[in-house]
Design a protein around this motif. Structure first.
Motif, short mmCIF file in Angstrom:
data_model
loop_
_atom_site.label_atom_id
_atom_site.label_comp_id
_atom_site.label_asym_id
_atom_site.label_seq_id
_atom_site.Cartn_x
_atom_site.Cartn_y
_atom_site.Cartn_z
N GLU A 217 -3.61 -0.23 11.62
CA GLU A 217 -2.55 -0.70 10.62
C GLU A 217 -1.69 -0.28 11.64
O GLU A 217 -1.24 0.74 11.68
CB GLU A 217 -2.75 0.18 9.62
CG GLU A 217 -4.12 -0.94 8.03
CD GLU A 217 -2.81 -2.72 8.18
OE1 GLU A 217 -1.40 -2.80 7.37
OE2 GLU A 217 -3.57 -4.23 8.60
N LEU A 218 -0.11 -0.85 11.34
CA LEU A 218 1.12 -0.55 12.57
C LEU A 218 1.68 0.09 11.29
O LEU A 218 1.73 -0.53 10.38
CB LEU A 218 1.33 -1.45 13.83
CG LEU A 218 0.54 -1.64 14.36
CD1 LEU A 218 0.89 -2.94 15.07
CD2 LEU A 218 -0.10 -0.82 15.54
N LYS A 219 2.58 1.23 11.86
CA LYS A 219 3.86 1.76 11.23
C LYS A 219 4.56 2.42 11.70
O LYS A 219 4.10 3.64 12.24
CB LYS A 219 2.88 2.79 10.11
CG LYS A 219 1.93 2.34 8.73
CD LYS A 219 1.48 1.38 7.93
CE LYS A 219 0.97 0.71 7.40
NZ LYS A 219 1.08 -0.57 6.48
N ASN A 220 5.36 2.03 11.28
CA ASN A 220 6.57 2.16 12.39
C ASN A 220 7.59 3.45 11.84
O ASN A 220 8.59 3.98 11.43
CB ASN A 220 7.35 0.85 12.95
CG ASN A 220 8.81 1.75 13.61
OD1 ASN A 220 8.42 2.70 14.67
ND2 ASN A 220 9.64 0.79 14.14
N GLY A 221 6.74 4.61 11.31
CA GLY A 221 6.95 5.76 10.95
C GLY A 221 6.43 6.84 10.80
O GLY A 221 5.63 7.08 10.96
N ASP A 222 6.94 8.05 9.91
CA ASP A 222 6.34 9.21 9.38
C ASP A 222 5.01 8.62 8.71
O ASP A 222 4.86 7.72 7.53
CB ASP A 222 6.90 10.06 8.79
CG ASP A 222 7.94 10.47 9.84
OD1 ASP A 222 7.33 10.05 10.65
OD2 ASP A 222 8.66 11.56 9.19
N PHE A 223 3.70 9.31 8.34
CA PHE A 223 2.98 8.42 7.64
C PHE A 223 2.87 9.15 6.18
O PHE A 223 3.47 9.98 6.25
CB PHE A 223 1.48 10.09 8.52
CG PHE A 223 -0.30 10.03 6.76
CD1 PHE A 223 -0.93 8.81 7.46
CD2 PHE A 223 0.78 11.15 6.23
CE1 PHE A 223 -1.61 9.08 6.35
CE2 PHE A 223 -1.00 11.23 5.42
CZ PHE A 223 -2.08 9.69 5.78
N LYS A 224 2.18 8.03 5.83
CA LYS A 224 2.56 8.00 4.26
C LYS A 224 0.85 7.79 3.54
O LYS A 224 0.43 6.94 4.02
CB LYS A 224 3.29 7.43 3.84
CG LYS A 224 4.67 7.34 4.41
CD LYS A 224 5.07 6.09 3.34
CE LYS A 224 7.04 6.01 3.62
NZ LYS A 224 8.05 5.52 3.75
N VAL A 225 0.73 9.17 2.80
CA VAL A 225 -0.32 9.01 2.07
C VAL A 225 -0.76 7.23 1.40
O VAL A 225 -1.60 6.81 1.16
CB VAL A 225 -0.68 10.00 0.52
CG1 VAL A 225 -1.92 9.53 -0.84
CG2 VAL A 225 -0.91 11.23 1.23
N ALA A 226 0.24 6.86 1.17
CA ALA A 226 0.16 5.33 0.52
C ALA A 226 -0.58 4.62 1.35
O ALA A 226 -1.36 3.61 1.33
CB ALA A 226 0.84 4.52 -0.02
N TYR A 227 -0.38 4.72 3.27
CA TYR A 227 -0.20 3.78 3.62
C TYR A 227 -2.79 4.35 4.10
O TYR A 227 -3.31 2.93 3.93
CB TYR A 227 -0.65 4.56 5.46
CG TYR A 227 0.59 4.77 5.59
CD1 TYR A 227 1.54 3.24 5.23
CD2 TYR A 227 0.96 5.22 6.92
CE1 TYR A 227 3.35 3.08 4.95
CE2 TYR A 227 3.13 5.21 6.55
CZ TYR A 227 3.78 4.35 6.06
OH TYR A 227 4.70 4.12 5.90
N LEU A 228 -2.76 5.38 3.32
CA LEU A 228 -4.91 5.32 3.33
C LEU A 228 -4.91 4.28 2.50
O LEU A 228 -6.53 4.19 2.69
CB LEU A 228 -4.62 6.89 3.63
CG LEU A 228 -4.53 7.45 3.95
CD1 LEU A 228 -4.81 9.71 3.96
CD2 LEU A 228 -5.18 7.45 5.88
N ALA A 229 -4.78 4.28 1.28
CA ALA A 229 -4.76 4.06 -0.54
C ALA A 229 -5.17 2.22 1.10
O ALA A 229 -5.60 1.09 0.03
CB ALA A 229 -4.30 3.59 -1.01
#
Length: 400
Positions: free
Chosen positions: A307-319
């Protein structure tokens, strides 16, 4: 395969399947023999170069030879052996460096520097002892300061690979790591310096993850931990070359560049990956989900979600990732496969925080960061494709 004469086979009582089986057996034997011959030839060459390096080192470092002798040797060899390649001045010095950097291997060897003399007959005998006895000298070498020295891997990679490792990795353990890497993943000699500059050695096994808690087989968990690192260089993506500002770049731009450069992406992550697709659709109870990138890894026998995210880590990404893995595990996993694993690729993260948050998630996941080419050493940018090609990739991505 050429057509078989069925009449002749029938008259002899032999079936076509018998012939095919015999041919496959012989062909396999031939291929295996050829592979052993190539391996033996490489070991022979390494042994020869190691011995020549020892001979040159003893005579140059002990000042038995004056300035210009190596140049003279190279020139004379080329005159007396027309067509001989690989014994130029630079190559001879590389042989000396190869020996000197690994001379610790000789700590328990019967042949030591003290036994070397400038007498040509003795020197030739020593070289022959290395090169003619199935690499017996090197095979007897013991590395006193290191345990579990990877001798088979050491002898399996080419001399040029060894030189590239010596030129770019200064620590012994780091060099051994890249020797194993070359043995396992077969990078070219042009790719190897770039791989070492990515500092795979110091990043391997340090990615925040919950593999031990979520993978019952500890060997699988350890393998997964070693497979993924905490930061990746996606050096085929150059935002500046694309004429874009960082805030204008979204995940789809990065994703499309990865898809168009999937071979480079796989090389970045290592051995055994097969690309399945991007924006892979999952439907559960009428709810749509879209996986950015989906791969299969033969070593883990698992599908791998990126999963690609162009920004800082967020907890919602894990969910979000946990949801994808649950659906894949329930609806897509095939017989003989292990449960899927997921990796979040984001721009920045606090590793301590990510490790803390990840404890309560039950699907195997990890979080890594990535950099694009415009964020790294300018020397690496020189290795990028031309600007026109990168622009074309962006245009194609928008059209898709």
């Amino acid at each position: 395969m050429a057509e078989l004469n069925n009449n002749n086979l029938a008259s002899s009582g032999t079936s076509a399947n018998d012939v095919y089986t015999a041919v496959n057996t012989i062909r396999t034997a031939i291929l295996q023999s050829q592979a052993r011959a190539v391996k033996a030839a490489n070991q022979e060459q390494l042994a020869l170069y190691y011995g020549i390096g020892r001979f040159i080192s003893a005579n140059t470092r002990n000042k038995n030879w004056g300035n210009g002798v190596i140049e003279g040797i190279s020139k004379q060899l080329s005159q007396e052996m027309p067509g001989l390649r690989g014994f130029g001045v630079r190559q001879l010095k590389n042989m000396r460096n190869f020996y000197e950097q690994w001379s610790i291997l000789e700590s328990n060897s019967a042949i030591t520097n003290a036994n070397l003399e400038s007498n040509s007959a003795i020197a030739i005998a020593e070289l022959q002892d290395v090169s003619e006895n199935d690499c017996s000298t090197i095979r007897q070498l013991q590395l006193a300061s290191l345990e579990n020295f990877p001798l088979d891997e050491f002898l399996s990679i080419s001399f040029t690979h060894h030189i590239r490792i010596l030129e770019n990795a200064k620590d012994t353990e780091e060099r051994l790591f890249y020797i194993r890497y070359c043995h396992n993943y077969k990078p070219t000699t042009d790719q190897l310096p770039k791989i070492i500059k990515q500092d795979l050695y110091h990043h391997q096994g340090s990615m925040p993850n919950n593999f031990v808690e979520t993978m019952p087989d500890y060997k699988q968990a350890f393998r997964a931990m070693q497979m993924f690192k905490d930061e990746y260089l996606l050096d085929f993506i150059n935002v500046e070359e694309l004429g874009m500002r960082d805030e204008d770049v979204d995940e789809r731009v990065i994703e499309q560049n990865i898809v168009h450069n999937v071979k480079n992406f796989i090389m970045t992550f290592g051995k055994g990956f097969t690309f399945i697709g991007n924006q892979v659709h999952l439907d559960k109870f009428g709810h749509d989900h879209w996986i950015d990138l989906l791969f299969y890894n033969r070593d883990l026998r698992r599908t791998v979600v990126f999963e690609l995210k162009n920004g800082d880590f967020k907890v919602a990404y894990l969910a979000q990732l946990s949801t994808y893995l649950r659906i894949l595990n329930d609806d897509d996993r095939r017989e003989g496969e292990n449960p899927p694993v997921g990796i979040i690729l984001c721009k920045n993260m606090d590793k301590e925080y990510v490790n803390y948050i990840m404890q309560d998630f039950r699907q195997p996941m990890g979080v890594a960061t990535y950099k694009t080419a415009d964020e790294v050493d300018p020397e690496l940018v020189k290795l990028l494709p031309p600007k026109e090609e990168l622009i074309k990739l962006l245009v194609d991505g928008k059209e898709d």
